[in-house]
Design an enzyme around this catalytic site. Structure first.
Site, mmCIF file in Angstrom:
data_model
loop_
_atom_site.group_PDB
_atom_site.id
_atom_site.type_symbol
_atom_site.label_atom_id
_atom_site.label_comp_id
_atom_site.label_asym_id
_atom_site.label_seq_id
_atom_site.Cartn_x
_atom_site.Cartn_y
_atom_site.Cartn_z
ATOM 1 N N ARG A 1 1.000 -1.004 -0.281
ATOM 2 C CA ARG A 1 -0.040 0.000 -0.109
ATOM 3 C C ARG A 1 1.293 1.375 0.072
ATOM 4 N NH1 ARG A 1 -3.208 -3.413 -0.382
ATOM 5 N NH2 ARG A 1 -5.449 -3.713 -0.005
ATOM 6 N N SER B 1 -10.493 -0.759 3.195
ATOM 7 C CA SER B 1 -9.569 -1.134 4.239
ATOM 8 C C SER B 1 -9.342 0.339 5.036
ATOM 9 C CB SER B 1 -8.801 -1.852 4.321
ATOM 10 O OG SER B 1 -9.552 -3.051 3.417
ATOM 11 N N GLU C 1 -4.720 3.843 6.502
ATOM 12 C CA GLU C 1 -4.544 3.410 4.836
ATOM 13 C C GLU C 1 -4.795 4.817 4.101
ATOM 14 O OE1 GLU C 1 -6.131 2.217 1.405
ATOM 15 O OE2 GLU C 1 -5.929 0.203 2.273
HETATM 16 N N1 EPU Z 1 -11.099 -11.933 9.344
HETATM 17 C C1 EPU Z 1 -11.592 -11.347 11.453
HETATM 18 N N2 EPU Z 1 -12.827 -10.200 11.190
HETATM 19 C C2 EPU Z 1 -12.638 -9.173 10.409
HETATM 20 C C3 EPU Z 1 -11.975 -9.188 9.259
HETATM 21 C C4 EPU Z 1 -10.924 -10.837 8.647
HETATM 22 O O1 EPU Z 1 -11.369 -12.256 11.611
HETATM 23 O O2 EPU Z 1 -13.964 -8.533 10.868
HETATM 24 C C5 EPU Z 1 -10.093 -12.513 9.805
HETATM 25 C C6 EPU Z 1 -10.717 -13.000 7.957
HETATM 26 O O3 EPU Z 1 -10.772 -14.361 8.439
HETATM 27 C C7 EPU Z 1 -9.278 -13.695 7.593
HETATM 28 C C8 EPU Z 1 -7.876 -12.167 8.139
HETATM 29 O O4 EPU Z 1 -8.455 -11.465 9.172
HETATM 30 O O5 EPU Z 1 -8.270 -14.867 8.751
HETATM 31 C C9 EPU Z 1 -7.390 -11.480 6.361
HETATM 32 O O6 EPU Z 1 -9.099 -10.882 6.618
HETATM 33 P P1 EPU Z 1 -9.162 -10.995 4.733
HETATM 34 O O7 EPU Z 1 -8.511 -12.109 4.154
HETATM 35 O O8 EPU Z 1 -10.946 -10.503 4.983
HETATM 36 O O9 EPU Z 1 -8.055 -9.748 4.393
HETATM 37 P P2 EPU Z 1 -7.536 -8.904 4.948
HETATM 38 O O10 EPU Z 1 -6.304 -8.738 5.336
HETATM 39 O O11 EPU Z 1 -8.849 -7.653 6.095
HETATM 40 C C10 EPU Z 1 -6.615 -7.141 3.319
HETATM 41 C C11 EPU Z 1 -6.554 -6.348 2.336
HETATM 42 C C12 EPU Z 1 -8.481 -6.459 1.695
HETATM 43 C C13 EPU Z 1 -8.364 -6.922 0.124
HETATM 44 C C14 EPU Z 1 -8.124 -8.515 1.411
HETATM 45 C C15 EPU Z 1 -7.547 -9.153 0.597
HETATM 46 C C16 EPU Z 1 -5.503 -4.527 3.524
HETATM 47 C C17 EPU Z 1 -5.239 -3.670 4.435
HETATM 48 N N3 EPU Z 1 -6.216 -4.769 3.187
HETATM 49 O O12 EPU Z 1 -7.858 -7.424 3.397
HETATM 50 O O13 EPU Z 1 -8.064 -4.284 0.903
HETATM 51 O O14 EPU Z 1 -9.248 -7.351 -0.497
HETATM 52 O O15 EPU Z 1 -6.969 -8.208 2.005
HETATM 53 O O16 EPU Z 1 -6.538 -9.316 -0.576
HETATM 54 O O17 EPU Z 1 -4.270 -5.306 3.521
HETATM 55 C C18 EPU Z 1 -8.289 -2.338 0.830
HETATM 56 O O18 EPU Z 1 -7.188 -1.647 0.649
HETATM 57 O O19 EPU Z 1 -9.560 -1.159 0.788
HETATM 58 C C19 EPU Z 1 -8.457 -3.716 0.866
HETATM 59 C C20 EPU Z 1 -10.439 -3.919 1.239
#
Ligand code: EPU
Length: 337
Positions: free
Chosen positions: A164, A237, A333
């Site tokens: 990012r 995010s 972010e």
């Molecule tokens: N999780 C929870 N509770 C929640 C959210 C997430 O327990 O409310 C857990 C999920 O179960 C999983 C882990 O946290 O084990 C990661 O969650 P997820 O796969 O949804 O991805 P993220 O790390 O929360 C990142 C990016 C997203 C992107 C997704 C998929 C960042 C800041 N965010 O989210 O990007 O879509 O991975 O690759 O890196 C964005 O930047 O606006 C964005 C949406």
């Protein structure tokens, strides 16, 4: 073409739907016009360059001159033995561009399906999702120096892409992206190891997805987990996933064995901010007109009528709770203006 509006409402121009005004809103449709605006402004620096307004938190008040980039155009520039080179104007809608490349049979952007925003904003925060960051597909970024109006081409290395992050984000207000060239690989390997993708493919009974199928799978996951900016205001995010030292991660895991963690090439560990926030009980919780989205705690949403201060207040509460419970610092972010 340069279109001018005085005392313009910026609420419809940011996906969070936060109120603010611009003394002067200029919309430009070519790089030459963008350059003319920069030169005309001179020392009166442009207060904000807007693309799709999808990674932005407006604190409110009245800004000076706001420049909205609406440079269109997408075309194949050439090809090499291993790649197709495609260029798109900064104002093109990101998702439409991705789908267009796939329909031409040019592959490699499918994991970035349905990300809100424009082509020009994609390299600024190095958008990433489901195992792919856009920087991996960028050949060069064409930008204007906002201090002089001079045009400059950044090859991928000069963009200094990180998680990012890029030179354009690290030097705020310095560069205005006019177009982006992508290198789309001829030999395509589906990126399908990200947990959500693997699960969705299994659920749909797909073993080897086509690129369009993979794009549809990503769209389905996003629609399930993330709010539709047309219906519920957000900036995606709200926090970056924090990176901590290996021993710090090990200590947290001893107490929270189910905590998601992703080893980084340098030995550090990236944690899931969404998980940390969720464990603090914030998922689905509201604070005034804002709240944490019910399906993904990492996304702060505007239930209607929020101002920048409401978002900041919620973000501060969440940061304090995550720090108190896990000793981890969350870093926002989006860009704050
Ligand atoms: N999780 C929870 N509770 C929640 C959210 C997430 O327990 O409310 C857990 C999920 O179960 C999983 C882990 O946290 O084990 C990661 O969650 P997820 O796969 O949804 O991805 P993220 O790390 O929360 C990142 C990016 C997203 C992107 C997704 C998929 C960042 C800041 N965010 O989210 O990007 O879509 O991975 O690759 O890196 C964005 O930047 O606006 C964005 C949406």
């Amino acid at each position: 073409m340069i279109a001018e509006k005085l005392d313009a409402d910026l609420a419809p121009l940011n996906t969070f739907g936060l109120p603010a005004r611009a003394a002067r809103l200029l919309r430009v449709t070519t790089a030459e016009d963008a350059r003319a605006v920069i030169e005309e402004q001179g020392e009166n620096r442009i207060a904000l360059v807007l693309g799709g307004g999808s990674n932005l938190v407006l604190r409110g008040g009245k800004l000076g001159t706001v420049l909205k980039v609406e440079i269109a155009g997408r075309e194949k520039i050439g090809e090499t033995h291993d790649a197709i080179v495609v260029e798109a104007g900064a104002g093109e809608n990101w998702h439409d561009f991705v789908r267009w490349t796939l329909k031409q049979g040019w592959l490699g952007l499918e994991n970035l399906t349905l990300i809100p925003g424009t082509v020009g904003a994609a390299p600024v925060q190095n958008i990433g999702a489901y195992g792919l960051e856009v920087g991996e597909r960028i050949e060069s970024v064409h930008a204007l120096d906002m201090t002089s109006g001079e045009a400059r081409v950044f090859d991928a290395a000069a963009c200094r892409f990180g998680y990012r992050d890029s030179i354009f984000k690290r030097e705020p207000g310095r560069w205005l992206v006019t177009s982006v060239r992508f290198r789309l690989p001829r030999v395509w390997l589906p990126r399908k190891t990200y947990k959500d993708i693997a699960e969705e493919l299994t659920a749909q009974g797909i073993i080897v997805p086509t690129p369009l199928q993979l794009s549809d799978v990503v769209a389905a996951i996003r629609q399930r987990k993330l709010p539709d900016p047309a219906k519920l205001g957000s900036a995606g995010s709200f926090f970056k996933n924090p990176v901590v030292a290996a021993d710090r991660c090990a200590a947290l895991l001893a107490e929270h064995p189910t905590m998601p963690h992703y080893p980084q090439p340098d030995g550090s560990e990236k944690l899931a901010a969404g998980w940390l926030i969720d464990r603090c009980g914030w998922r689905g919780r509201r604070l005034g007109p804002v709240g944490c989205y019910e399906n993904q705690a990492l996304v702060l949403v505007n239930y209607g009528g929020a101002i920048g201060a409401d978002v900041m207040r919620l973000a501060d509460h969440i940061k304090l709770d995550v720090r108190a419970r896990f000793g981890v610092e969350l870093e926002p972010e989006p860009v704050f203006v």
